[in-house]
Motif scaffolding. Structure first.
Motif, short mmCIF file in Angstrom:
data_model
loop_
_atom_site.label_atom_id
_atom_site.label_comp_id
_atom_site.label_asym_id
_atom_site.label_seq_id
_atom_site.Cartn_x
_atom_site.Cartn_y
_atom_site.Cartn_z
N THR A 7 -0.13 -3.73 -11.35
CA THR A 7 -1.09 -3.63 -10.82
C THR A 7 -0.78 -2.84 -9.53
O THR A 7 -0.19 -3.58 -8.56
N HIS A 24 -2.04 -0.79 -5.94
CA HIS A 24 -2.99 -0.89 -4.54
C HIS A 24 -2.67 0.21 -3.34
O HIS A 24 -1.52 0.50 -2.72
N HIS A 53 4.79 -6.84 -1.39
CA HIS A 53 3.34 -6.30 -0.66
C HIS A 53 4.55 -5.19 -0.05
O HIS A 53 4.85 -5.87 0.91
N PRO A 95 1.03 -1.61 0.32
CA PRO A 95 -0.32 -0.15 -0.29
C PRO A 95 0.98 1.31 -0.69
O PRO A 95 2.34 1.13 0.27
N TRP A 98 -4.26 -2.65 1.21
CA TRP A 98 -3.44 -3.77 0.14
C TRP A 98 -3.94 -4.10 1.91
O TRP A 98 -2.79 -4.07 2.43
#
Ligand code: KG4
Ligand code: ZN
Length: 333
Positions: free
Chosen positions: A326, A328, A110, A82, A331
């Motif tokens: 993609t 985010h 992540h 994020p 997330w």
């Protein structure tokens, strides 16, 4: 396998090369703190533009420092969330494009998994399973970690993150951005127990946190003091605030160790640099016959090394992404 890692989710441009056999080969960081300081917080548009300016020179720098050419890189990892979308876009597009041009696999990381795995870069890394306390500017989470990618959320902040509470309280005390480390430094001069703030949520069951009420309590205490605040008043308030945050984190970490039966606690994210927090958690874990692992101070806050490491583990596990990128903004781990 040698993996180039790129971090650009917020206000630090971080790049590193991690070798799965030899460990971290090189890393470089450009902090945008000065750029955002006059605004008192991160300005997303300025952050993205500065990542654009810094990123590729940092890639050249880490490759040169590791004595590598681009042919020596076996994979590229980059943060896809994020974080701030524009900022993430810069690192992800650069990373994806480099992987495409170099003909190597790319992997999306992540950001919080990066933080969580940062202690693995140390000479004595923790072993799975463990409990992780992630305390950064955007997140406060307790996670049960069984293995790479096997995460169970035990508790999290219902409002402000711990780092955010540090930053907001620092602002209230007139400290420059980013206030967390400044507040911690000021607290060292504080008189213990002149200000006693209730550690939030410790009388409630479960492992969730809340820090916005504490921030309000601090504001009310400050409002009762003569203005302008003296240096000693500010230090005393800072210590009272930090003590309450540390106590709340310590109580919930103990609960998490007891609930899971795990003996290992991993603490990561910007606030894991805090000395008072480290001392309290070390004491608590010793009583529980456990042990706490932290990242090196350089790798508590955002950096490229943790992304290179997490990406290398994901690539080893057979993961990679196609050419679509993609991102985010939010997330869950
Ligand atoms: O992990 P990080 O670099 O960025 C995010 O992913 O959010 O964490 C930054 C946060 C900021 O809120 C900063 O004030 C806090 O970590 N921080 C600290 C200390 N060093 C950084 N808070 C308390 N004490 C510190 N020594
Ligand atoms: Zn972070």
């Amino acid at each position: 396998m040698r993996v180039l890692g790129i971090e650009s989710s917020c206000d630090e441009t971080g790049v590193a090369v991690y070798d799965t056999e030899r460990g971290l080969l090189s890393h470089a960081l450009f902090s945008q703190v000065k750029l955002h300081a006059e605004y008192g917080g991160v300005v997303p548009e300025l952050a993205s533009r500065d990542h654009v300016r810094r990123l590729l020179p940092l890639v050249d720098q880490v490759l040169a420092e590791a004595g590598l050419s681009r042919q020596d890189v076996d994979g590229v990892a980059y943060t896809t969330g994020p974080g701030l979308l524009g900022a993430l876009m810069v690192g992800a597009m650069a990373g994806r494009s480099l992987a495409l041009a170099w003909g190597v696999p790319a992997v999306a990381v992540h950001h919080m998994e990066g933080h969580l795995l940062a202690p693995m870069l140390e000479a004595e890394p923790p072993a799975f399973p463990f409990v992780a306390l992630l305390v950064s500017g955007g997140h406060t989470q307790l996670i049960k970690v069984e293995a790479l990618g096997r995460y169970e959320l035990l508790g999290e902040s219902l409002d402000d993150a711990a780092g955010e509470a540090f930053d907001k309280t620092a602002k209230l005390l007139g400290l420059p951005y980013p206030g967390g480390p400044e507040l911690a430094r000021l607290a060292e001069q504080g008189v213990p127990e002149r200000f006693v703030f209730t550690a939030p949520m410790i009388d409630r069951p479960g492992m969730d946190f809340s820090f916005s009420g504490l921030k309000t309590a601090v504001r009310q205490a400050v409002a009762r003091l003569p203005t302008p605040l003296s240096e000693q008043d500010r230090a005393d308030v800072a210590l009272g605030f930090q003590t309450a945050v540390v106590r709340a984190l310590e109580v919930k970490c103990r609960r998490a160790l007891q609930a899971t039966g795990h003996r290992t606690l991993v603490v990561a994210g910007g606030v894991s640099a805090n000395t008072a927090l480290r001392a309290a958690l070390d004491r608590m874990a010793a009583k529980e016959r456990g042990r706490v692992y932290y990242p090196d101070l350089r790798f508590c806050t955002d950096n490229g090394a943790m992304i290179a490491y997490a990406g290398a583990q994901r690539l080893l596990a057979g993961e990679q992404v196609d050419s679509a990128v993609t991102l985010h903004a939010r997330w869950p781990l």
